[in-house]
Motif scaffolding. Structure first.
Motif, short mmCIF file in Angstrom:
data_model
loop_
_atom_site.label_atom_id
_atom_site.label_comp_id
_atom_site.label_asym_id
_atom_site.label_seq_id
_atom_site.Cartn_x
_atom_site.Cartn_y
_atom_site.Cartn_z
N ASP A 1 0.81 -1.22 0.00
CA ASP A 1 0.00 0.00 0.00
C ASP A 1 0.84 1.27 0.00
O ASP A 1 0.57 2.21 -0.75
N SER B 1 -6.38 -1.75 -6.08
CA SER B 1 -5.89 -0.53 -5.43
C SER B 1 -5.79 0.62 -6.42
O SER B 1 -6.21 1.75 -6.13
N VAL C 1 -7.18 2.64 -1.96
CA VAL C 1 -6.11 1.64 -1.82
C VAL C 1 -6.43 0.70 -0.65
O VAL C 1 -6.26 -0.52 -0.75
#
Length: 409
Positions: free
Chosen positions: A225, A366, A380
């Motif tokens: 992420d 994402s 995300v």
């Protein structure tokens, strides 16, 4: 955790929003090496627990020695590959920053390779049912970090290089101190490189390879992420995301402290076929989700004003990020209950397939939610949440069906 509450605002003040975001991303990427042990750590954990409970101390020493030799070779290989990669990569493009970062990456990578080997001390502690001592390692590390960052803040600001040296040194010295203490008290856990056995490595890796694949999939699912955010939205967007992530992570950390010993306890119960104890323990863990939901809800409601007091500055949080983080950690805690149980008894095939599937769809989702749906960091995180739901439901069903079948028998 209390030490972290003090440490984070000092580190953020020292580095600034942009450099803090860069450093968090570097740590995420560098720490990926911890997942590349071919499953040796987790494979050793189950095997070593089984040896100790059966008083097979000679086999335990061979297993530990074999694991240390294998991890040392893997670590050396990664150090060479990583050094070459650092020379070749364009850090300005990768980190979306003009900061010179190659030396920072070299130092961080060097320390993580050392810590990669000595982190087996945690596996030994888990196998001895002394999981609380793994937290002592973290406490010592954080104390050194806190003293170090406070000292650095008195003499300057913004040096990612200084932080990389401090972080690497603090972790290495903590691991070495606790490793020596374990080996002093339990001689059969002290590695002897002459005792390496290829057949023991095979025994460790029989289950370990499956753990390894799961680790890599989890790496993509949970650790990508920051990298996605820094590429799509810049390093400034990483700081509010990681701050929220770390704050809500306190709840997960507290639960993790409670559940950490249970992996090896489930292994012991499995060896003894004590299915009734397993079932009662899972029921208690499920009941603990009720207060966890209430705590996370309070966190969602009061995080913004508390973050200003905590960080001494106001950060911009993308719309929906804070409640989404509460959902994320609820799902993580729920999933950890059943993954810990299934890991302990070695039933990980379904978990493997689900983890790989989640890893494959996480990054595209994402980008879709974050960029094309214009949800930014919230999007995300939403992608990861969807992958977690897809995994948690089947694993819960598998665990319940397994216990229902065996406890009735």
């Amino acid at each position: 955790m209390l030490l972290s509450f003090v440490y984070v605002p000092i580190l953020l003040s020292y580095l600034g929003v942009t450099n803090y975001g860069i450093w968090m991303t570097i740590m995420t990427i560098i720490n990926w090496i911890n997942y590349f042990d071919i499953g040796i750590g987790n494979g050793l954990r189950n095997l070593l627990t089984s040896f100790i409970v059966q008083n097979k101390f000679k086999e335990a020493k061979i297993a530990v020695s074999t694991a240390y030799v294998a991890l040392s070779l893997i670590s050396f290989l990664f150090l060479i590959i990583g050094s070459v990669a650092i020379i070749l990569i364009d850090t300005k493009n990768v980190f979306n920053s003009v900061e010179p970062l190659k030396l920072v990456l070299f130092i961080s990578f060097f320390f993580i390779c050392i810590n990669f080997i000595f982190s087996l001390s945690k596996t030994e502690l888990y196998s001895l049912h002394q999981a609380e001592k793994t937290s002592y390692i973290l406490i010592l590390t954080q104390c050194i970090n806190l003293v170090g960052i406070f000292s650095l803040s008195l003499f300057g600001n913004g040096s990612i290089l200084a932080i990389s040296i401090l972080t690497g040194f603090s972790t290495a010295i903590s691991y070495i101190i606790f490793s020596m203490e374990i080996w002093r008290k339990k001689k059969y856990l002290a590695p002897n490189f002459h005792l390496y056995q290829a057949k023991m490595l095979k025994a460790i890796c029989n289950l370990g390879v499956e753990f390894f694949i799961i680790q890599i999939a989890v790496l993509v699912l949970y650790s990508s992420d920051n990298f996605i955010i820094i590429k799509l939205f810049g390093p400034d967007a990483v700081t509010p995301y990681t701050t929220t992530y770390n704050a809500f992570g306190i709840v997960n950390g507290l639960f993790g402290a409670m559940i950490a010993p249970l992996w090896s306890r489930f292994t012991v119960a499995f060896v003894r076929k004590d299915f009734i104890w397993m079932k009662k323990t899972l029921n208690k863990l499920n009941l603990s989700l009720i207060p966890i939901i209430l705590v996370l809800l309070c966190g969602v409601l009061f995080f913004k004003p508390l973050s200003v007091i905590w960080l001494h500055k106001t950060l911009f949080f993308d719309k929906g990020l804070i409640p989404m983080m509460g959902i994320y950690y609820f799902l993580m805690i729920w999933g950890s209950i059943y993954s810990t149980f299934l890991n302990g008894i070695g039933k990980i095939k379904l978990q493997l397939y689900l983890a790989v599937f989640g890893a494959l769809i996480n990054i595209p989702l994402s980008i879709f939610f974050g960029k094309y749906c214009e949800m930014r960091t919230t999007g995300v995180l939403l992608a990861t949440i969807i992958c977690m739901v897809i995994s948690n439901v089947p694993l819960t069903i598998q665990a319940i069906n397994y216990l229902r079948k065996n406890s009735s028998n």
